[in-house]
Scaffold this motif. Structure first.
Motif, PDB file in Angstrom:
ATOM      1  N   VAL A 178     -11.938 -29.298  47.540  1.00 24.00           N
ATOM      2  CA  VAL A 178     -12.293 -28.403  46.437  1.00 24.00           C
ATOM      3  C   VAL A 178     -13.450 -27.500  46.843  1.00 24.00           C
ATOM      4  N   PHE A 179     -14.500 -28.083  47.423  1.00 25.96           N
ATOM      5  CA  PHE A 179     -15.666 -27.291  47.815  1.00 25.96           C
ATOM      6  C   PHE A 179     -15.279 -26.227  48.841  1.00 25.96           C
ATOM      7  N   ALA A 180     -14.514 -26.613  49.863  1.00 24.21           N
ATOM      8  CA  ALA A 180     -14.125 -25.657  50.905  1.00 24.21           C
ATOM      9  C   ALA A 180     -13.314 -24.504  50.312  1.00 24.21           C
ATOM     10  N   TYR A 181     -12.470 -24.804  49.338  1.00 28.43           N
ATOM     11  CA  TYR A 181     -11.650 -23.768  48.712  1.00 28.43           C
ATOM     12  C   TYR A 181     -12.527 -22.781  47.942  1.00 28.43           C
ATOM     13  N   VAL A 182     -13.471 -23.288  47.163  1.00 30.29           N
ATOM     14  CA  VAL A 182     -14.373 -22.418  46.406  1.00 30.29           C
ATOM     15  C   VAL A 182     -15.303 -21.658  47.357  1.00 30.29           C
ATOM     16  N   ASP A 183     -15.748 -22.300  48.410  1.00 21.82           N
ATOM     17  CA  ASP A 183     -16.689 -21.700  49.351  1.00 21.82           C
ATOM     18  C   ASP A 183     -16.066 -20.555  50.150  1.00 21.82           C
ATOM     19  N   ASP A 184     -14.747 -20.534  50.293  1.00 25.35           N
ATOM     20  CA  ASP A 184     -14.061 -19.476  51.042  1.00 25.35           C
ATOM     21  C   ASP A 184     -13.876 -18.262  50.131  1.00 25.35           C
ATOM     22  N   HIS A 185     -14.654 -17.224  50.359  1.00 25.88           N
ATOM     23  CA  HIS A 185     -14.653 -16.044  49.488  1.00 25.88           C
ATOM     24  C   HIS A 185     -13.272 -15.420  49.348  1.00 25.88           C
ATOM     25  N   ARG A 186     -12.377 -15.629  50.303  1.00 24.34           N
ATOM     26  CA  ARG A 186     -11.036 -15.035  50.231  1.00 24.34           C
ATOM     27  C   ARG A 186     -10.201 -15.656  49.113  1.00 24.34           C
ATOM     28  N   ASN A 187     -10.617 -16.820  48.607  1.00 24.54           N
ATOM     29  CA  ASN A 187      -9.878 -17.485  47.530  1.00 24.54           C
ATOM     30  C   ASN A 187     -10.367 -17.116  46.131  1.00 24.54           C
ATOM     31  N   THR A 188     -11.552 -16.559  46.023  1.00 28.46           N
ATOM     32  CA  THR A 188     -12.203 -16.400  44.721  1.00 28.46           C
ATOM     33  C   THR A 188     -11.355 -15.620  43.728  1.00 28.46           C
TER      34      THR A 188
ATOM     35  N   ASN B 143     -27.824 -18.057  45.960  1.00 30.78           N
ATOM     36  CA  ASN B 143     -29.225 -18.498  46.071  1.00 30.78           C
ATOM     37  C   ASN B 143     -29.371 -20.008  46.188  1.00 30.78           C
ATOM     38  N   ALA B 144     -28.271 -20.740  46.089  1.00 24.82           N
ATOM     39  CA  ALA B 144     -28.295 -22.188  46.325  1.00 24.82           C
ATOM     40  C   ALA B 144     -26.929 -22.587  46.861  1.00 24.82           C
ATOM     41  N   TRP B 145     -26.932 -23.402  47.894  1.00 24.85           N
ATOM     42  CA  TRP B 145     -25.683 -23.840  48.522  1.00 24.85           C
ATOM     43  C   TRP B 145     -25.959 -25.182  49.185  1.00 24.85           C
ATOM     44  N   THR B 146     -25.309 -26.206  48.694  1.00 27.14           N
ATOM     45  CA  THR B 146     -25.386 -27.531  49.308  1.00 27.14           C
ATOM     46  C   THR B 146     -23.957 -28.022  49.472  1.00 27.14           C
ATOM     47  N   GLU B 147     -23.548 -28.248  50.717  1.00 32.13           N
ATOM     48  CA  GLU B 147     -22.160 -28.606  51.000  1.00 32.13           C
ATOM     49  C   GLU B 147     -21.678 -29.754  50.132  1.00 32.13           C
ATOM     50  N   ASN B 148     -20.505 -29.550  49.541  1.00 30.75           N
ATOM     51  CA  ASN B 148     -19.826 -30.517  48.671  1.00 30.75           C
ATOM     52  C   ASN B 148     -20.603 -30.838  47.389  1.00 30.75           C
ATOM     53  N   LYS B 149     -21.616 -30.034  47.065  1.00 31.35           N
ATOM     54  CA  LYS B 149     -22.431 -30.285  45.864  1.00 31.35           C
ATOM     55  C   LYS B 149     -22.571 -29.059  44.968  1.00 31.35           C
ATOM     56  N   THR B 150     -23.046 -27.928  45.530  1.00 32.84           N
ATOM     57  CA  THR B 150     -23.440 -26.788  44.697  1.00 32.84           C
ATOM     58  C   THR B 150     -23.234 -25.456  45.396  1.00 32.84           C
ATOM     59  N   ILE B 151     -22.756 -24.481  44.630  1.00 27.54           N
ATOM     60  CA  ILE B 151     -22.778 -23.072  45.021  1.00 27.54           C
ATOM     61  C   ILE B 151     -23.296 -22.320  43.803  1.00 27.54           C
TER      62      ILE B 151
ATOM     63  N   GLN C  32     -25.848 -11.668  35.544  1.00 27.07           N
ATOM     64  CA  GLN C  32     -25.257 -12.998  35.467  1.00 27.07           C
ATOM     65  C   GLN C  32     -25.948 -13.945  36.434  1.00 27.07           C
ATOM     66  N   THR C  33     -25.942 -15.195  36.075  1.00 21.21           N
ATOM     67  CA  THR C  33     -26.274 -16.279  36.998  1.00 21.21           C
ATOM     68  C   THR C  33     -25.180 -17.308  36.801  1.00 21.21           C
ATOM     69  N   GLY C  34     -24.831 -17.984  37.868  1.00 26.23           N
ATOM     70  CA  GLY C  34     -23.764 -18.965  37.754  1.00 26.23           C
ATOM     71  C   GLY C  34     -23.904 -20.058  38.781  1.00 26.23           C
ATOM     72  N   LYS C  35     -23.166 -21.135  38.536  1.00 26.85           N
ATOM     73  CA  LYS C  35     -23.222 -22.258  39.472  1.00 26.85           C
ATOM     74  C   LYS C  35     -21.944 -23.077  39.357  1.00 26.85           C
ATOM     75  N   TRP C  36     -21.381 -23.405  40.511  1.00 28.58           N
ATOM     76  CA  TRP C  36     -20.346 -24.420  40.615  1.00 28.58           C
ATOM     77  C   TRP C  36     -21.043 -25.697  41.060  1.00 28.58           C
ATOM     78  N   SER C  37     -20.754 -26.797  40.367  1.00 31.88           N
ATOM     79  CA  SER C  37     -21.256 -28.115  40.775  1.00 31.88           C
ATOM     80  C   SER C  37     -20.058 -28.997  41.054  1.00 31.88           C
ATOM     81  N   PHE C  38     -20.165 -29.812  42.100  1.00 32.15           N
ATOM     82  CA  PHE C  38     -19.073 -30.675  42.542  1.00 32.15           C
ATOM     83  C   PHE C  38     -19.597 -32.096  42.675  1.00 32.15           C
ATOM     84  N   LYS C  39     -18.826 -33.070  42.187  1.00 32.34           N
ATOM     85  CA  LYS C  39     -19.224 -34.466  42.324  1.00 32.34           C
ATOM     86  C   LYS C  39     -17.998 -35.289  42.698  1.00 32.34           C
TER      87      LYS C  39
END
Length: 172
Positions: free
Chosen positions: A17-27, A69-77, A87-94
């Motif tokens: 899930v994280f890798a998919y969201v992190d790849d800008h080509r998928n957004t 402004n924040a990026w932690t692998e498999n946790k946060t973008i 806008q400000t936004g955040k994806w969180s992954f657990k």
């Protein structure tokens, strides 16, 4: 300022899930009405990446430039806008076993004082609906990528004959 939070559990591992969201080509594939998410520098992921963003809003497209402004692998973008639509936004992954709990948080603001606040209130149901659809899209797309559980016969070491008849006597 409007604030929306959408959460769901996806039947896919957190790294998928994280890798998919992190790849800008998928957004733009999963974010409803997002027509542009394009890197503005050679940095295409991680903290410091910047993207030109275009989001359809009725007959117009809201544009902005956002900074990761924040990026932690498999946790946060997380991101904040540097210009344009605020806008400000955040994806969180657990991780949750072979599943992933995801949360999308977004704060947004339409300029223009009282008129902007009224526009924001009027737009909130549309923005919420689009973000809910986006999380559903992400769920569907990443669950297709998730490794399938192995069947009982493959775990026990049973081999397929590949469509051929088993060897042995020919029965003549």
């Amino acid at each position: 300022m409007g604030h929306i939070t959408i959460s769901d559990t996806l039947a896919a591992p957190v790294d998928t899930v994280f890798a998919y969201v992190d790849d800008h080509r998928n957004t733009t594939k999963y974010m409803k009405d997002l027509v542009k998410w394009q890197p503005t520098t050679d940095v295409t992921h991680g903290k410091g990446a910047k993207f030109a963003v275009g989001m359809k809003a009725g007959p117009t497209t809201l544009s902005s430039v956002v900074d990761i402004n924040a990026w932690t692998e498999n946790k946060t973008i997380a991101w904040t806008s540097l210009e344009g639509f605020k806008q400000t936004g955040k994806w969180s992954f657990k991780a949750k076993g072979d599943q992933t709990d995801v949360t999308f948080d977004m704060d947004y603001e339409f300029g223009g004082g009282i008129a902007g606040r009224m526009l924001g209130k009027a737009a909130e149901p549309i923005v919420r609906s689009n973000l809910e659809a986006s999380v559903r899209n992400l769920k569907a797309q990443t669950e297709k990528l998730a490794p399938k559980p192995r069947s009982a016969s493959s775990r026990s070491g049973a081999k397929s004959s590949g469509g051929r008849a088993p060897r042995g006597r020919s029965g003549s």
